[in-house]
Design a protein around this motif. Structure first.
Motif, PDB file in Angstrom:
ATOM      1  N   THR A 112     -12.570  19.940  -2.790  1.00  0.00           N
ATOM      2  CA  THR A 112     -13.263  20.823  -3.724  1.00  0.00           C
ATOM      3  C   THR A 112     -12.581  20.868  -5.081  1.00  0.00           C
ATOM      4  N   GLN A 113     -11.288  20.544  -5.154  1.00  0.00           N
ATOM      5  CA  GLN A 113     -10.565  20.591  -6.430  1.00  0.00           C
ATOM      6  C   GLN A 113     -11.050  19.470  -7.350  1.00  0.00           C
ATOM      7  N   GLU A 114     -11.333  19.828  -8.613  1.00  0.00           N
ATOM      8  CA  GLU A 114     -11.893  18.874  -9.569  1.00  0.00           C
ATOM      9  C   GLU A 114     -10.967  17.683  -9.808  1.00  0.00           C
ATOM     10  N   GLU A 115      -9.666  17.934  -9.961  1.00  0.00           N
ATOM     11  CA  GLU A 115      -8.728  16.836 -10.233  1.00  0.00           C
ATOM     12  C   GLU A 115      -8.679  15.862  -9.066  1.00  0.00           C
ATOM     13  N   VAL A 116      -8.652  16.400  -7.852  1.00  0.00           N
ATOM     14  CA  VAL A 116      -8.616  15.553  -6.650  1.00  0.00           C
ATOM     15  C   VAL A 116      -9.863  14.672  -6.596  1.00  0.00           C
TER      16      VAL A 116
ATOM     17  N   LEU B  12       0.826  -1.205   0.000  1.00  0.00           N
ATOM     18  CA  LEU B  12       0.000   0.000   0.000  1.00  0.00           C
ATOM     19  C   LEU B  12       0.863   1.259   0.000  1.00  0.00           C
ATOM     20  N   VAL B  13       1.934   1.204   0.794  1.00  0.00           N
ATOM     21  CA  VAL B  13       2.866   2.332   0.839  1.00  0.00           C
ATOM     22  C   VAL B  13       3.548   2.513  -0.514  1.00  0.00           C
ATOM     23  N   LEU B  14       3.922   1.391  -1.137  1.00  0.00           N
ATOM     24  CA  LEU B  14       4.576   1.457  -2.440  1.00  0.00           C
ATOM     25  C   LEU B  14       3.610   1.997  -3.495  1.00  0.00           C
ATOM     26  N   THR B  15       2.332   1.632  -3.376  1.00  0.00           N
ATOM     27  CA  THR B  15       1.326   2.203  -4.264  1.00  0.00           C
ATOM     28  C   THR B  15       1.250   3.715  -4.080  1.00  0.00           C
ATOM     29  N   THR B  16       1.318   4.166  -2.820  1.00  0.00           N
ATOM     30  CA  THR B  16       1.349   5.605  -2.539  1.00  0.00           C
ATOM     31  C   THR B  16       2.565   6.247  -3.190  1.00  0.00           C
ATOM     32  N   LYS B  17       3.700   5.550  -3.117  1.00  0.00           N
ATOM     33  CA  LYS B  17       4.918   6.040  -3.755  1.00  0.00           C
ATOM     34  C   LYS B  17       4.722   6.162  -5.274  1.00  0.00           C
ATOM     35  N   PHE B  18       4.123   5.156  -5.877  1.00  0.00           N
ATOM     36  CA  PHE B  18       3.843   5.201  -7.321  1.00  0.00           C
ATOM     37  C   PHE B  18       2.944   6.395  -7.647  1.00  0.00           C
ATOM     38  N   LEU B  19       1.902   6.583  -6.860  1.00  0.00           N
ATOM     39  CA  LEU B  19       0.941   7.653  -7.119  1.00  0.00           C
ATOM     40  C   LEU B  19       1.552   9.036  -6.913  1.00  0.00           C
ATOM     41  N   SER B  20       2.541   9.124  -6.009  1.00  0.00           N
ATOM     42  CA  SER B  20       3.183  10.428  -5.776  1.00  0.00           C
ATOM     43  C   SER B  20       3.893  10.922  -7.030  1.00  0.00           C
ATOM     44  N   GLY B  21       4.252   9.991  -7.923  1.00  0.00           N
ATOM     45  CA  GLY B  21       4.894  10.378  -9.174  1.00  0.00           C
ATOM     46  C   GLY B  21       3.967  11.126 -10.118  1.00  0.00           C
ATOM     47  N   TYR B  22       2.651  11.043  -9.861  1.00  0.00           N
ATOM     48  CA  TYR B  22       1.678  11.754 -10.690  1.00  0.00           C
ATOM     49  C   TYR B  22       1.339  13.137 -10.135  1.00  0.00           C
TER      50      TYR B  22
ATOM     51  N   PHE C 115       1.983   4.842 -18.497  1.00  0.00           N
ATOM     52  CA  PHE C 115       0.529   4.710 -18.552  1.00  0.00           C
ATOM     53  C   PHE C 115      -0.132   5.669 -17.562  1.00  0.00           C
ATOM     54  N   GLY C 116      -1.391   6.016 -17.802  1.00  0.00           N
ATOM     55  CA  GLY C 116      -2.123   6.919 -16.923  1.00  0.00           C
ATOM     56  C   GLY C 116      -2.432   6.294 -15.574  1.00  0.00           C
ATOM     57  N   VAL C 117      -2.784   7.136 -14.606  1.00  0.00           N
ATOM     58  CA  VAL C 117      -3.015   6.672 -13.233  1.00  0.00           C
ATOM     59  C   VAL C 117      -4.205   5.718 -13.148  1.00  0.00           C
TER      60      VAL C 117
ATOM     61  N   VAL D 215      -3.093  14.071  -7.386  1.00  0.00           N
ATOM     62  CA  VAL D 215      -3.406  12.653  -7.568  1.00  0.00           C
ATOM     63  C   VAL D 215      -3.250  11.909  -6.249  1.00  0.00           C
ATOM     64  N   LEU D 216      -2.180  12.234  -5.526  1.00  0.00           N
ATOM     65  CA  LEU D 216      -1.943  11.591  -4.233  1.00  0.00           C
ATOM     66  C   LEU D 216      -3.061  11.932  -3.249  1.00  0.00           C
TER      67      LEU D 216
END
Length: 444
Positions: free
Chosen positions: A343-347, A253-263, A408-410, A267-268
């Protein structure tokens, strides 16, 4: 041979699962409230608390060793009506975990700066996460001790006592969070520092209440100043595979968070919101897992193998219906739920994508929970370790890394979470059908 009607089995299952699940709901509710309050400050505060909790969860690895080791042994002795040895197990593990808490606290202080550096989030988010962790780390010792007491009570089918306590402490915790974060009720405005103080104070309050209950001499369980090395050794033998499983799962799960932080931080933040919303589905999931673990151990301890299997199959049927409905609700109203926290659309968009993936895989997820709990109740924790580790790292983490590497996309990260959950559920069911869990007797 003792038999139960379907209604009787439902009653025993829900007597354990409902309070346990509701207790889990209150745990998740407190986290969600903290995230909601942080969302009123900034998305950086959401990221800070989310990442801080990810680090904190790594220590559930050690907690799982003693939680499973306690539950598996006491449920067997409870099924065999052996009160003396049940109390010796309880006292031994409470004393043993007390001495382990001290080096664990030192490890936490040594490790959190390295963890935050590794996650590589934004500068402001990192500073806020460090402030938060410096405070909440102090709740680790009592987290271990109180969870042993909760595990022991669950092993004898008493999940109502911890739930009633948790209702009281949840009100206190939410009030403290609201007061200390925003400066209400005469408290100073401390923001993320206040969230940390509120959570630590609540953890110690819960420990004091549970300890007071366990020092009584009435009831099946009571604490005595006695230590039996063989029970501590048994707990390690049963619990270490479960702890390693939890470590690998949490680290994934932490590694997934690490992957997502790259976006990026948005996104995180979106994924953190999604995981906190999904966590509400863990309420019944955790309750059914505890019921499976306790009823498996109790019935094997009483040499009722057929009944043990019947209970697990009944839990699978009713939990699949409940979790399937919850999953659909999560997917259909993903945007509405996400909008509560941001409130942010991307989030919000990222949170919706995540909730679609996990909402449509809630039925296989509950099969993983229940069958994992059943194997743990039988003391077969090595099997669970291999299934979870191989499935998650082969069918989730490695494909995620490839997707990230090739740009690839998130959304594809979330697709892999969906696919792997189904694969792992099938593997657990195939293993359970072999009957490897059929090991009766009051000792493991």
């Amino acid at each position: 041979m003792e038999t139960y009607s379907f209604a009787q089995k439902l009653k025993k299952i829900f007597n354990i699962a409902l309070p346990s699940g509701a207790n889990s709901f209150l745990d998740i509710f407190v986290i969600a409230i903290s995230m909601f309050f942080m969302g009123r400050l900034s998305s950086e505060h959401i990221v800070a608390v989310g990442v801080g909790l990810n680090f904190f969860m790594l220590f559930y690895t050690i907690n799982a060793i003693f939680y499973i080791g306690t539950n598996a042994q006491i449920s067997r002795f409870f099924g065999a009506k052996d009160k003396k040895n049940a109390n010796l197990v309880f006292s031994t593990l409470l004393i043993g975990s007390f001495f382990i808490c001290i080096p664990v606290l030192g490890l936490a202080f040594w490790g959190y700066p390295k963890f935050l550096d590794w996650i590589d989030m934004g500068k402001n988010s990192r500073e806020l996460a460090e402030i938060y962790l410096k405070i909440v780390i102090y709740s680790l010792p009592v987290m271990f001790l109180k969870n042993i007491m909760i595990s022991a009570l669950a092993a004898i089918g008493d999940t109502l006592t911890p739930f009633m306590m948790r209702i009281f402490t949840t009100v206190i915790c939410v009030g403290l969070n609201y007061g200390l974060i925003f400066g209400n009720f005469g408290f100073p405005r401390l923001e993320i520092v206040g969230a940390g103080y509120a959570n630590v104070a609540t953890a110690y309050l819960e420990f004091i209440i549970l300890l007071g209950l366990m020092l009584r001499k009435s009831g099946f369980l009571s604490f005595e100043l006695k230590f039996r090395y063989r029970f501590f050794q048994n707990a390690l033998k049963i619990g270490i595979p479960a702890g390693l499983e939890r470590l690998l799962t949490l680290f994934s799960l932490v590694l997934t968070t690490k992957f997502l932080s790259g976006y990026g931080d948005n996104v995180l933040a979106g994924s953190q919101i999604g995981t906190r919303i999904e966590a509400f589905s863990f309420m019944p999931g955790f309750g059914f897992m505890v019921a499976a673990m306790a009823l498996m151990g109790q019935n094997l301890g009483a040499n009722r193998i057929v009944l043990a299997g019947d209970f697990i199959k009944t839990i699978l049927k009713i939990s699949s219906g409940i979790m399937g409905i919850l999953g659909l609700i999560m997917a259909i109203f993903a945007k509405e739920f996400s909008s509560v926290f941001a409130t942010q659309e991307e989030v919000i968009h990222i949170s919706v994508l995540y909730l679609l993936a996990v909402g449509l895989s809630q039925i296989p997820l509950i099969w993983v929970f229940v069958l994992d709990g059943a194997l743990r109740g039988a003391g077969i924790t090595k099997i669970s370790l291999w299934i979870n580790a191989l499935s998650i790292w082969t069918f989730r983490i490695f494909p995620m890394w490839l997707l990230l590497h090739f740009g690839f996309g998130v959304e594809w990260i979330f697709v892999m979470i969906f696919i792997e959950t189904y694969i792992r559920a099938v593997i657990f069911w195939l293993v359970f059908r072999t009957g490897i869990w059929k090991k009766p007797g009051k000792t493991i």
